[in-house]
Write an enzyme that holds these catalytic residues in place. Sequence first.
Site, PDB file in Angstrom:
ATOM      1  N   ASP A 230       0.827  -1.214   0.000  1.00  0.00           N
ATOM      2  CA  ASP A 230       0.000   0.000   0.000  1.00  0.00           C
ATOM      3  C   ASP A 230       0.863   1.267   0.000  1.00  0.00           C
ATOM      4  O   ASP A 230       1.832   1.362   0.743  1.00  0.00           O
ATOM      5  CB  ASP A 230      -0.874   0.058   1.262  1.00  0.00           C
ATOM      6  CG  ASP A 230      -1.751  -1.168   1.457  1.00  0.00           C
ATOM      7  OD1 ASP A 230      -1.312  -2.267   1.088  1.00  0.00           O
ATOM      8  OD2 ASP A 230      -2.851  -1.021   2.001  1.00  0.00           O
ATOM      9  N   HIS A 232      -1.127   4.454  -0.369  1.00  0.00           N
ATOM     10  CA  HIS A 232      -2.139   5.309   0.278  1.00  0.00           C
ATOM     11  C   HIS A 232      -1.851   6.800   0.170  1.00  0.00           C
ATOM     12  O   HIS A 232      -1.840   7.522   1.164  1.00  0.00           O
ATOM     13  CB  HIS A 232      -2.305   4.907   1.742  1.00  0.00           C
ATOM     14  CG  HIS A 232      -3.312   3.800   1.940  1.00  0.00           C
ATOM     15  ND1 HIS A 232      -4.618   3.898   1.513  1.00  0.00           N
ATOM     16  CD2 HIS A 232      -3.183   2.575   2.502  1.00  0.00           C
ATOM     17  CE1 HIS A 232      -5.258   2.782   1.806  1.00  0.00           C
ATOM     18  NE2 HIS A 232      -4.409   1.949   2.397  1.00  0.00           N
ATOM     19  N   ASP A 259      -4.239  -0.327  -3.215  1.00  0.00           N
ATOM     20  CA  ASP A 259      -4.339   0.789  -2.267  1.00  0.00           C
ATOM     21  C   ASP A 259      -3.305   1.878  -2.569  1.00  0.00           C
ATOM     22  O   ASP A 259      -2.505   2.269  -1.722  1.00  0.00           O
ATOM     23  CB  ASP A 259      -4.231   0.309  -0.806  1.00  0.00           C
ATOM     24  CG  ASP A 259      -5.531  -0.339  -0.325  1.00  0.00           C
ATOM     25  OD1 ASP A 259      -6.406  -0.618  -1.168  1.00  0.00           O
ATOM     26  OD2 ASP A 259      -5.675  -0.568   0.892  1.00  0.00           O
ATOM     27  N   ASP A 262      -6.319   7.173  -1.337  1.00  0.00           N
ATOM     28  CA  ASP A 262      -7.082   7.339  -0.087  1.00  0.00           C
ATOM     29  C   ASP A 262      -6.168   7.550   1.109  1.00  0.00           C
ATOM     30  O   ASP A 262      -5.038   7.073   1.156  1.00  0.00           O
ATOM     31  CB  ASP A 262      -8.016   6.147   0.194  1.00  0.00           C
ATOM     32  CG  ASP A 262      -9.331   6.236  -0.563  1.00  0.00           C
ATOM     33  OD1 ASP A 262      -9.671   7.342  -1.017  1.00  0.00           O
ATOM     34  OD2 ASP A 262     -10.007   5.193  -0.709  1.00  0.00           O
ATOM     35  N   ARG A 263      -6.710   8.234   2.099  1.00  0.00           N
ATOM     36  CA  ARG A 263      -6.036   8.553   3.367  1.00  0.00           C
ATOM     37  C   ARG A 263      -4.933   9.600   3.190  1.00  0.00           C
ATOM     38  O   ARG A 263      -5.056  10.687   3.686  1.00  0.00           O
ATOM     39  CB  ARG A 263      -5.522   7.294   4.068  1.00  0.00           C
ATOM     40  CG  ARG A 263      -6.674   6.398   4.526  1.00  0.00           C
ATOM     41  CD  ARG A 263      -6.220   5.385   5.543  1.00  0.00           C
ATOM     42  NE  ARG A 263      -7.320   4.555   6.006  1.00  0.00           N
ATOM     43  CZ  ARG A 263      -8.095   4.821   7.050  1.00  0.00           C
ATOM     44  NH1 ARG A 263      -7.907   5.907   7.752  1.00  0.00           N
ATOM     45  NH2 ARG A 263      -9.072   4.007   7.386  1.00  0.00           N
ATOM     46  N   ASN A 291      -8.608  -2.909  -2.020  1.00  0.00           N
ATOM     47  CA  ASN A 291      -9.984  -2.613  -1.598  1.00  0.00           C
ATOM     48  C   ASN A 291     -10.282  -1.108  -1.646  1.00  0.00           C
ATOM     49  O   ASN A 291     -11.444  -0.705  -1.665  1.00  0.00           O
ATOM     50  CB  ASN A 291     -10.252  -3.166  -0.188  1.00  0.00           C
ATOM     51  CG  ASN A 291      -9.350  -2.563   0.859  1.00  0.00           C
ATOM     52  OD1 ASN A 291      -8.132  -2.546   0.721  1.00  0.00           O
ATOM     53  ND2 ASN A 291      -9.930  -2.042   1.929  1.00  0.00           N
ATOM     54  N   HIS A 292      -9.235  -0.268  -1.695  1.00  0.00           N
ATOM     55  CA  HIS A 292      -9.468   1.181  -1.778  1.00  0.00           C
ATOM     56  C   HIS A 292      -9.590   1.693  -3.215  1.00  0.00           C
ATOM     57  O   HIS A 292      -9.806   2.884  -3.406  1.00  0.00           O
ATOM     58  CB  HIS A 292      -8.391   1.954  -1.017  1.00  0.00           C
ATOM     59  CG  HIS A 292      -8.709   2.069   0.437  1.00  0.00           C
ATOM     60  ND1 HIS A 292      -9.388   3.135   0.984  1.00  0.00           N
ATOM     61  CD2 HIS A 292      -8.480   1.220   1.468  1.00  0.00           C
ATOM     62  CE1 HIS A 292      -9.554   2.945   2.283  1.00  0.00           C
ATOM     63  NE2 HIS A 292      -9.004   1.789   2.599  1.00  0.00           N
ATOM     64  N   HIS A 340      -3.804  -8.355  -3.125  1.00  0.00           N
ATOM     65  CA  HIS A 340      -3.872  -7.285  -2.136  1.00  0.00           C
ATOM     66  C   HIS A 340      -4.269  -7.797  -0.743  1.00  0.00           C
ATOM     67  O   HIS A 340      -3.628  -7.496   0.254  1.00  0.00           O
ATOM     68  CB  HIS A 340      -4.852  -6.187  -2.567  1.00  0.00           C
ATOM     69  CG  HIS A 340      -4.939  -5.086  -1.556  1.00  0.00           C
ATOM     70  ND1 HIS A 340      -3.907  -4.190  -1.340  1.00  0.00           N
ATOM     71  CD2 HIS A 340      -5.897  -4.762  -0.649  1.00  0.00           C
ATOM     72  CE1 HIS A 340      -4.236  -3.364  -0.366  1.00  0.00           C
ATOM     73  NE2 HIS A 340      -5.432  -3.691   0.079  1.00  0.00           N
ATOM     74  N   ARG A 388     -12.306  -6.962   9.984  1.00  0.00           N
ATOM     75  CA  ARG A 388     -12.720  -5.744   9.261  1.00  0.00           C
ATOM     76  C   ARG A 388     -14.218  -5.687   9.018  1.00  0.00           C
ATOM     77  O   ARG A 388     -14.742  -4.664   8.594  1.00  0.00           O
ATOM     78  CB  ARG A 388     -12.043  -5.698   7.890  1.00  0.00           C
ATOM     79  CG  ARG A 388     -10.542  -5.605   7.958  1.00  0.00           C
ATOM     80  CD  ARG A 388      -9.947  -5.727   6.568  1.00  0.00           C
ATOM     81  NE  ARG A 388      -8.512  -5.923   6.637  1.00  0.00           N
ATOM     82  CZ  ARG A 388      -7.616  -4.943   6.609  1.00  0.00           C
ATOM     83  NH1 ARG A 388      -8.011  -3.697   6.501  1.00  0.00           N
ATOM     84  NH2 ARG A 388      -6.323  -5.207   6.675  1.00  0.00           N
ATOM     85  N   HIS A 415      -2.274  -4.682   2.425  1.00  0.00           N
ATOM     86  CA  HIS A 415      -3.569  -4.504   3.092  1.00  0.00           C
ATOM     87  C   HIS A 415      -3.513  -4.200   4.589  1.00  0.00           C
ATOM     88  O   HIS A 415      -4.494  -3.771   5.157  1.00  0.00           O
ATOM     89  CB  HIS A 415      -4.394  -5.778   2.833  1.00  0.00           C
ATOM     90  CG  HIS A 415      -5.871  -5.709   3.124  1.00  0.00           C
ATOM     91  ND1 HIS A 415      -6.651  -4.620   2.818  1.00  0.00           N
ATOM     92  CD2 HIS A 415      -6.719  -6.626   3.665  1.00  0.00           C
ATOM     93  CE1 HIS A 415      -7.919  -4.888   3.160  1.00  0.00           C
ATOM     94  NE2 HIS A 415      -7.969  -6.090   3.687  1.00  0.00           N
TER      95      HIS A 415
END
Length: 486
Positions: A230, A232, A259, A262-263, A291-292, A340, A388, A415
């Site tokens: 990731d 991110h 990923d 995001d964030r 997943n993002h 991922h 999760r 992840h």
Amino acid sequence: MANVDATTKSAFDRAEEIKLLANEAFKANKYTQAIDLYSQAINENSQNAVYWANRALAHTKLEEYGSAIQDATKAIEIDPKYSKGYYRRGAAYLAMGKLKEALKDFQQVKKISPNDPDAAKKLKECEKAVLKLKFEEAIAVQDSDRRSIADAIDFHSIDVEPQYTGARIDGEVVTLEFVKKMIDDFKNQKCLHKRYAYQIVLQAREMLRAMPSLVDITVRDGDHFTVCGDIHGQFYDLLNIFKLNGLPSEENPYLFNGDFVDRGSFSLEVILTLFAFKCMSPSAIYLARGNHESKNMNKIYGFEGEVRSKLSETFVELFAEVFCCLPLAHVINDKVFVVHGGLFSVDGVKLSDIRAIDRFCEPPEEGLMCELLWSDPQPHLGRGPSKRGVGLSFGEDVTKRFLQENNLDLVVRSHEVKDEGYEIEHDGRLITVFSAPNYCDQMGNKGAFLRFKAPDMKPDIVTFSAVPHPDVKPMAYANNFLRMFS
């Protein structure tokens, strides 16, 4: 009788002492340690709602929203008038994008604490978000009826103003010179002209669409291959990876394992850089879906707001479409399976089953595609519910069987944030790699990447620390409502 009371009292006292230690660990951002300590307090006294609610908050910090919901629910069962239980559960539902469930919990908070201005404010924001969601659902077009936004865009017809001094693509070909200039501009917080942004994203879409859902990669003997986890939206840390390990090229290929966005608040810069390298040289860089890379996550965690702020609404739709083209998994030299999230809720899944997934959609809430993007390993055997709240947890036996049945040696997945940037589990058969150091500017973790050299394909693990970035906080573009909780 007095003896029993003394024993009970000492258990209660011990529980309180442990809770204080847990609170200290939490304040120091040591969330895993905090969870362990809250669990010990619960073992001493399981009827204290505060311990459960505090542990729920620590789970939320680690993005373990399923576990957070379970703990908060337990706190509510113990004390139905404990507003923090509803509050914590509402926040976890919110983080999963389950706005309607979140709304019910915030209504309860308001009922219990009618004079709390903070509760009133959050309830109001939640109501607004649910109304907006209902409106979007009402006007949404069925996927089957939706026309591709990409087909409606002609970047050639967009003029570049004479005063634009940024990176330019000459004609149709994305060159290394262009990518380097674009990266330099991004470093100085300059924007790329939308004509060239369209060109990159549309060209990347064509390439990704043509790939299978499971991509086979061949690394020749003597050559090497790098896998990153990731990113991110941590653009400056991405540049640091390239500084440490070289830019992507035919001789120095990379796989980024989902990923990307995001964030972190430089997600657009990250995705345009990765897509530009893909356009420049398709075999220099491989990209997997995380997943993002989905509408639901991008709406909540900042990418959608960032794209809207830096480019336009059309780009929001375009990225959503392109993310549906990203492959779901890769196999390197018939030995290393890279995905991922993780493995499956059923045994017997073959690589051919993954190849057969129709991935051109938003990720479903169950099934193989969902599990590839969302699952996590667990330390004990068998399978369990996901911490999760989506996907599942799978044990060493599941990993071993999957590898044996598909004649593979190793699972590499991402992840999950790890203190050292990586973790080796399942008797050495599974490695988690995470490449966003000091995640969200607060976790204090290292980042890592894996270098494989053919033919033996044993991973060489490189770890690195975070580098400074301009003063834009993580989640700066996130859903206004979620920011209230972070």
